[in-house]
Design a protein around this motif. Structure first.
Motif, PDB file in Angstrom:
ATOM      1  N   SER A 445       0.825  -1.204   0.000  1.00 37.82           N
ATOM      2  CA  SER A 445       0.000   0.000   0.000  1.00 37.82           C
ATOM      3  C   SER A 445       0.859   1.253   0.000  1.00 37.82           C
ATOM      4  O   SER A 445       1.889   1.323   0.669  1.00 37.82           O
ATOM      5  CB  SER A 445      -0.926   0.014   1.218  1.00 37.82           C
ATOM      6  OG  SER A 445      -1.628   1.238   1.292  1.00 37.82           O
ATOM      7  N   ALA A 446       0.407   2.275  -0.732  1.00 38.39           N
ATOM      8  CA  ALA A 446       1.072   3.573  -0.703  1.00 38.39           C
ATOM      9  C   ALA A 446       0.763   4.332   0.585  1.00 38.39           C
ATOM     10  O   ALA A 446       1.370   5.376   0.837  1.00 38.39           O
ATOM     11  CB  ALA A 446       0.642   4.409  -1.912  1.00 38.39           C
ATOM     12  N   GLN A 447      -0.154   3.830   1.394  1.00 35.92           N
ATOM     13  CA  GLN A 447      -0.437   4.388   2.721  1.00 35.92           C
ATOM     14  C   GLN A 447      -0.438   3.238   3.742  1.00 35.92           C
ATOM     15  O   GLN A 447      -1.481   2.866   4.281  1.00 35.92           O
ATOM     16  CB  GLN A 447      -1.763   5.151   2.734  1.00 35.92           C
ATOM     17  CG  GLN A 447      -2.928   4.397   2.124  1.00 35.92           C
ATOM     18  CD  GLN A 447      -4.238   5.147   2.241  1.00 35.92           C
ATOM     19  OE1 GLN A 447      -4.340   6.197   2.886  1.00 35.92           O
ATOM     20  NE2 GLN A 447      -5.269   4.620   1.629  1.00 35.92           N
ATOM     21  N   PRO A 448       0.733   2.641   4.009  1.00 37.42           N
ATOM     22  CA  PRO A 448       0.802   1.412   4.809  1.00 37.42           C
ATOM     23  C   PRO A 448       0.261   1.551   6.227  1.00 37.42           C
ATOM     24  O   PRO A 448      -0.270   0.585   6.775  1.00 37.42           O
ATOM     25  CB  PRO A 448       2.298   1.077   4.824  1.00 37.42           C
ATOM     26  CG  PRO A 448       2.984   2.378   4.534  1.00 37.42           C
ATOM     27  CD  PRO A 448       2.068   3.100   3.591  1.00 37.42           C
ATOM     28  N   ASN A 449       0.372   2.730   6.836  1.00 31.38           N
ATOM     29  CA  ASN A 449      -0.131   2.897   8.201  1.00 31.38           C
ATOM     30  C   ASN A 449      -1.649   2.843   8.274  1.00 31.38           C
ATOM     31  O   ASN A 449      -2.228   2.770   9.354  1.00 31.38           O
ATOM     32  CB  ASN A 449       0.352   4.224   8.796  1.00 31.38           C
ATOM     33  CG  ASN A 449       1.837   4.227   9.067  1.00 31.38           C
ATOM     34  OD1 ASN A 449       2.451   3.173   9.168  1.00 31.38           O
ATOM     35  ND2 ASN A 449       2.422   5.403   9.178  1.00 31.38           N
ATOM     36  N   ASN A 450      -2.293   2.897   7.110  1.00 37.82           N
ATOM     37  CA  ASN A 450      -3.751   2.945   7.065  1.00 37.82           C
ATOM     38  C   ASN A 450      -4.375   1.573   6.851  1.00 37.82           C
ATOM     39  O   ASN A 450      -5.595   1.469   6.748  1.00 37.82           O
ATOM     40  CB  ASN A 450      -4.193   3.892   5.942  1.00 37.82           C
ATOM     41  CG  ASN A 450      -5.558   4.493   6.198  1.00 37.82           C
ATOM     42  OD1 ASN A 450      -5.994   4.602   7.334  1.00 37.82           O
ATOM     43  ND2 ASN A 450      -6.247   4.880   5.141  1.00 37.82           N
ATOM     44  N   VAL A 451      -3.567   0.520   6.775  1.00 33.55           N
ATOM     45  CA  VAL A 451      -4.097  -0.812   6.450  1.00 33.55           C
ATOM     46  C   VAL A 451      -3.478  -1.883   7.342  1.00 33.55           C
ATOM     47  O   VAL A 451      -3.120  -2.966   6.877  1.00 33.55           O
ATOM     48  CB  VAL A 451      -3.894  -1.153   4.954  1.00 33.55           C
ATOM     49  CG1 VAL A 451      -4.825  -0.348   4.070  1.00 33.55           C
ATOM     50  CG2 VAL A 451      -2.444  -0.907   4.528  1.00 33.55           C
ATOM     51  N   VAL A 452      -3.350  -1.586   8.633  1.00 31.69           N
ATOM     52  CA  VAL A 452      -2.906  -2.592   9.592  1.00 31.69           C
ATOM     53  C   VAL A 452      -3.974  -2.736  10.670  1.00 31.69           C
ATOM     54  O   VAL A 452      -4.646  -1.771  11.030  1.00 31.69           O
ATOM     55  CB  VAL A 452      -1.543  -2.242  10.233  1.00 31.69           C
ATOM     56  CG1 VAL A 452      -0.448  -2.247   9.186  1.00 31.69           C
ATOM     57  CG2 VAL A 452      -1.596  -0.903  10.947  1.00 31.69           C
TER      58      VAL A 452
END
Length: 465
Positions: A445-452
């Protein structure tokens, strides 16, 4: 979990529906007791405890900042909003202060960590001259300097210890009397120019920056809206120089339901585009949300029946990114500037991945007029929200296109004391649980903190002196 959570902003937009006075549920609204010509002081204690997990990342050594985020802060805002001398000129000034009570390495935007340490700070949050002219059916306002400016596609967030600030000029024009038959019509126009920003977690006024750290000279934005009570139209556009151009279109339909109820249907369409070489540099460095353009469609239905409110929302996102990462709809005008995103499905995690379809259901109950053991419950409300999104992503281990489902459940409790001895005190609690069924998404993801996966508890206590 998204570090730019706007849960409180959404609660007022989502559930106020056709009720004009929804401030009682919005505990972060500093203007709720603001009076012209008076000095007002507001204090806030905020605690954020976020715990994240991802089995796949754990096998590679875990998160570099640990799996527990957040902290506890005490914020103070001292506001002076003058009246208008000769009914035409005045000024605003504000001092902000944030004291650290507890902090972890990843403190969820509570403290200034530009030096590598989580420390408290103080700053001159507002200092602006304001001009006003009032005609027979119109009024105009101009502000220049530093302030909490909301205009066009830019918003000032206030969901931490103190609000953010922007530096520039904002103008507003409102014209009444543009009626359609029995419907009272009001035309509103606003525009703004910003060249510096001081985010809610930082001390200094700094250059606007892209996600890749490149300086953006300025942002120019405007909006035009027409409101005739039963329906409203709005168009807004903003341009971050050499970076991006964001445009939004909104249609709102309202209808009364008896004496104590109403319905609202709202359609919002957001169009986001690259607009210069700074975006290209972000793309080359792997910090762009999409290639050339993205869009976000949001459809919302809201009902209010006496003390109950309900909201049903649908959104669809397109944000193609061809550098091997999963794209998303980037709606800000920079890394340190917050874009105005009123989509009802934006609360906590944004659910704005490329190709994502999202449904959200929310319900709220207000206890005004009720009592418990003789104690009035005016100003007390509870809210529950559930959201589910689905999209496809490439699994880097199997090489297969894989279906992904992400979900979020959120519960909120707000209480503003109406009793004379406690007036000015508001408390709020938010509990959020987010989960995704494919751990590999955080790697692509280009926004990894948003998908954990994660759980979060927030507690707010506001006091207006």
């Amino acid at each position: 979990m998204n570090n730019k959570n706007t849960a409180f902003l959404l609660s007022s937009a989502l559930m106020s529906l056709v009720v004009e006075n929804a401030g009682a549920s919005n505990i972060h609204d500093y203007d709720r007791t603001n009076n012209d010509g008076k000095f007002n002081v507001y204090m806030r204690a905020v605690h954020i405890d976020t715990r994240i997990e991802n089995d796949l990342i754990d096998r590679f050594g875990g998160f570099p900042f640990g799996d527990r985020l957040g902290g506890t802060a005490l914020g103070l805002v001292a506001d002076y909003n003058s009246g208008y001398w000769l009914d035409s000129i005045g000024f605003d000034a504000s001092l902000y202060g944030v004291a650290k009570l507890d902090a972890r390495p990843e403190n969820r935007d509570l403290f200034d960590d530009t030096s590598g340490e989580s420390e408290g700070f103080a700053k001159l949050g507002q200092a602006n001259i304001k001009l006003r002219h009032v005609g027979e059916n119109w009024s105009a306002l101009l502000q220049t300097g530093r302030g909490r400016f909301d205009a066009g596609t830019v918003v000032t967030l206030d969901t931490r210890a103190v609000p953010g600030s922007l530096q520039g000029t904002r103008g507003q024009l409102q014209i009444e009397g543009l009626d359609i038959g029995p419907l009272p019509g009001v035309l509103s126009v606003d525009g703004a120019y910003f060249n510096r920003v001081s985010p809610r977690d930082r001390k200094d006024f700094e250059h606007i920056r892209s996600n890749g750290g490149f300086e953006i000279d300025d942002i120019q934005t405007f909006s035009i809206g027409y409101d005739a009570k039963l329906f409203a139209l709005k168009f807004a556009q903003g341009v971050a120089k050499d970076f991006n151009r964001n445009t939004s279109y909104t249609l709102t339909l309202r209808a009364p339901l008896g004496e104590r109820g109403g319905a609202i249907f709202e359609t919002q369409y957001y169009d986001f585009r690259r607009d210069g070489d700074i975006w290209e540099r972000d793309w080359l460095s792997g910090n762009a949300g999409y290639d050339d353009k993205a869009n976000w469609l949001n459809l919302n239905l809201g009902l209010q029946i006496d003390h109950w409110s309900f909201g049903l929302s649908y959104s669809k996102t397109r944000a193609e990114l061809s550098n091997g990462m999963l794209g998303y709809a980037f709606f800000d005008h920079g890394e340190n500037v917050d874009g105005l995103m009123d989509a009802w499905t934006r609360s906590g995690n944004d659910f704005n991945n490329d190709g994502e379809t999202t449904w959200q259901l929310a319900g709220k109950y207000e206890f005004d007029g009720k009592s418990l053991a003789g104690i009035p419950l005016d100003g007390f409300n509870i809210m529950a929200l559930f959201k589910r999104g689905r999209f496809d992503a490439d699994d880097p281990f199997s090489g297969m296109r894989t279906d992904v489902t992400e979900s979020q459940a959120e519960y909120r409790l707000n209480y503003r004391f109406e009793e004379k001895d406690y007036q000015g005190v508001s408390v709020g609690v938010i509990y959020t649980r987010y989960w995704i069924d494919q751990d590999f998404v955080a790697l692509v993801s280009a926004q990894p903190n948003n998908v954990v996966n994660g759980k979060e508890i927030r507690v707010y206590v506001d006091y207006a002196f």
